[in-house]
Scaffold this active site. Structure first.
Site, PDB file in Angstrom:
ATOM      1  N   TYR A 187      -0.928   0.337   9.960  1.00  0.00           N
ATOM      2  CA  TYR A 187      -1.138  -0.397   8.717  1.00  0.00           C
ATOM      3  C   TYR A 187       0.045  -0.200   7.765  1.00  0.00           C
ATOM      4  O   TYR A 187       0.611  -1.169   7.243  1.00  0.00           O
ATOM      5  CB  TYR A 187      -2.432   0.086   8.065  1.00  0.00           C
ATOM      6  CG  TYR A 187      -2.741  -0.508   6.708  1.00  0.00           C
ATOM      7  CD1 TYR A 187      -3.208  -1.807   6.592  1.00  0.00           C
ATOM      8  CD2 TYR A 187      -2.580   0.237   5.542  1.00  0.00           C
ATOM      9  CE1 TYR A 187      -3.504  -2.353   5.338  1.00  0.00           C
ATOM     10  CE2 TYR A 187      -2.870  -0.292   4.302  1.00  0.00           C
ATOM     11  CZ  TYR A 187      -3.337  -1.588   4.210  1.00  0.00           C
ATOM     12  OH  TYR A 187      -3.620  -2.111   2.975  1.00  0.00           O
ATOM     13  N   SER A 247       0.822  -1.217   0.000  1.00  0.00           N
ATOM     14  CA  SER A 247       0.000   0.000   0.000  1.00  0.00           C
ATOM     15  C   SER A 247       0.848   1.257   0.000  1.00  0.00           C
ATOM     16  O   SER A 247       1.954   1.284   0.556  1.00  0.00           O
ATOM     17  CB  SER A 247      -0.885  -0.017   1.242  1.00  0.00           C
ATOM     18  OG  SER A 247      -1.448   1.248   1.475  1.00  0.00           O
ATOM     19  N   LYS A 271       2.743  -3.081   6.537  1.00  0.00           N
ATOM     20  CA  LYS A 271       2.937  -3.384   5.120  1.00  0.00           C
ATOM     21  C   LYS A 271       4.407  -3.166   4.731  1.00  0.00           C
ATOM     22  O   LYS A 271       4.972  -3.950   3.962  1.00  0.00           O
ATOM     23  CB  LYS A 271       2.016  -2.508   4.264  1.00  0.00           C
ATOM     24  CG  LYS A 271       0.553  -2.956   4.286  1.00  0.00           C
ATOM     25  CD  LYS A 271       0.372  -4.314   3.611  1.00  0.00           C
ATOM     26  CE  LYS A 271      -1.062  -4.757   3.499  1.00  0.00           C
ATOM     27  NZ  LYS A 271      -1.177  -6.134   2.956  1.00  0.00           N
TER      28      LYS A 271
END
Lengths: 326, 326
Positions: free
Chosen positions: B150, B126, B154
């Site tokens: 997040y 992402s 990632k």
């Protein structure tokens, strides 16, 4: 205040503990200067040569959460996390490197989070996080593209430390260290071990093998400068860390040839003649992937220091060896 | 050949499985085109709407190594790892996010390493790995400075995938996906959920709340383009991946205002009038830290695709909705 040093029996660990004992005080987690009551000195190896009532030496496995629970209680103010598997060894033993360089760091961060004390957490990271196509001078916005498992593990630990800090679990600072030169003692399994060896061995009359080409450019820092920066990294107020928790340290950019030339100036032709070039492809591949120069703009603005010139680094090493022997 | 899709019951997972069934063949781990015999479709939720003898649906916990052992046997050729805890939820539940977004990825990589088959492993990463002071257009050399858990997870998974690939444990490809718009169905707990919502809801006659400012610039990709790129990322020969295993995808750079303007052109004033701006500080903080434009030079050279314009993205969404309803 209570301080934990991991990797305490290593060269930098012992130097740091001596420096902390000399300083006597540090900034505690509340931001106040406070007397150091207790330094827990943890390592897989026994700690030699430090005898002070403030120091409690412990040995064990830093990746064992039970061990970490025994190591860190609610009174902890600061952790200096220096324990690591060096680059060459992490490349040879993938599982061990991941376990110590990443899992142990995570377990330490997690223990501090559980205690909820927002302790200061100073970690040594490495320029080995960089790799791939690099500009001559790497700036603070350069992507991390490690070409070794060691660099990968350090970069992952950096990211985790930054997120734990962002969330207020710890007050973390990760210092991206240059290669530390000149280390005394014996060679270790770092890919960069030769960088100390080509000064240390010739100075004591022994031959040293250099596994990389003379034009290889290295990013270096003396042990004394490293200790100064580690303490500085601890003392900085969190509000100054506006550019993040992962800080590329300043350093000295010298080629291997320039190191040998400096050795010649400081210790003579005979010493410089003891450096023998024998390329080692595995070491060369790792070392050549590291940057030889960093702008370190953020670190310099924060007051981190670099050595002035490499001749002085050699002179200080010789002087330290003389003092240690006397 | 045998394929595993994780996150199979999610929107992209189902679309990908349908596409793989339609294609019928993929490049196997030996580099040969081969018929897909079996797709294991794994998710924590049940898989609906796909009925094909080649698909074996399984539910369970992707972070459980025992589960992973049952999922992946020695015959595995390819893994498409889409399972993730989305950004908003990972920010709210730190432990869950770390466990699914990082630990599960690590466990999958470790299982493939143990099998020693150098399987292809395609993962969706992402743009949330980026953050901090960013240039207007982020290039491939931009440092990762995630401002969310997040993004941190990632980025850590990206690093691990790259190292497992470098060591030859897997043949990994991590695709840094833009925000996927327009997702059908219900809002999810991604911080970017609104980016689909402000098109999807007005088109179906409902009001949509936009939690960020109209001048917020987003980096977008349509679902169809995402599926095309995920398959392309799988099919690329490893020898072409000279710039590394972590690839910033191309995309479409549009501001929220431009999205609403496109909605007006495609669906009319009334639809556009259903977008209501109500700032949400938590969502705004995460979304504003993401880049709104990437050069994606490496990905474009590798043949990854981007959508041409946002009006077409909306038109395709409306057409797909019509087909699904008919």
């Amino acid at each position: 205040m209570e301080v934990l040093v991991t990797g305490a029996a290593g060269f930098l660990g012992r130097q740091l503990i001596r420096e902390l004992l000399k300083l006597g005080t540090l900034t505690n987690r509340a931001g106040q200067a406070q007397r150091i009551e207790r330094i827990t000195a943890f390592d897989v190896a026994a700690l030699d040569g430090i005898d002070d009532p403030r120091v409690r030496a412990m040995t064990g496995d830093i990746a064992d959460p039970g061990q970490i629970e025994r190591l860190i209680g609610p009174g902890i103010d600061s952790v200096f996390h220096l324990a690591a598997i060096v680059s060459g060894q992490a490349e040879q033993d993938f599982d061990l490197g991941l376990r110590i360089n990443f899992d142990a760091t995570r377990a330490l961060l997690e223990r501090l989070r559980a205690l909820g004390a927002n302790s200061r957490f100073v970690m040594t990271s490495s320029v080995a996080v960089f790799g791939g196509a690099l500009p001559a001078t790497v700036d603070d916005a350069q992507v991390w593209a490690p070409q070794s498992s060691y660099g990968t593990e350090k970069a992952m630990a950096d990211l985790l430390l930054a997120d734990y800090s962002r969330r207020g679990f710890v007050d973390g600072r990760s210092l991206r260290m240059p290669t530390i030169v000149v280390r005394p003692g014996k060679p270790n399994r770092a890919a960069s071990s030769f960088a100390s060896g080509i000064i240390r061995e010739p100075v004591s009359g022994a031959q040293a093998i250099c596994p990389v080409s003379p034009d290889t450019r290295l990013w270096l820092m003396s042990p004394a400068c490293a200790i100064q920066n580690i303490v500085h990294g601890h003392e900085l107020p969190a509000r100054q860390l506006t550019g993040g928790r992962v800080i590329n340290m300043p350093g000295l950019s010298v080629s291997v040839q320039e190191m040998v030339d400096a050795l010649r100036r400081v210790a003579g032709d005979e010493a410089a003649g003891r450096v023998v070039f024998e390329r080692d492809a595995a070491i060369d591949a790792i070392v050549s992937s590291w940057p030889g120069n960093l702008s370190a703009v953020y670190a310099r603005a924060l007051g981190f220091a670099a050595d002035g010139d490499f001749d002085s680094v050699i002179r200080h090493f010789i002087e330290d060896q003389r003092l240690a022997a006397s």
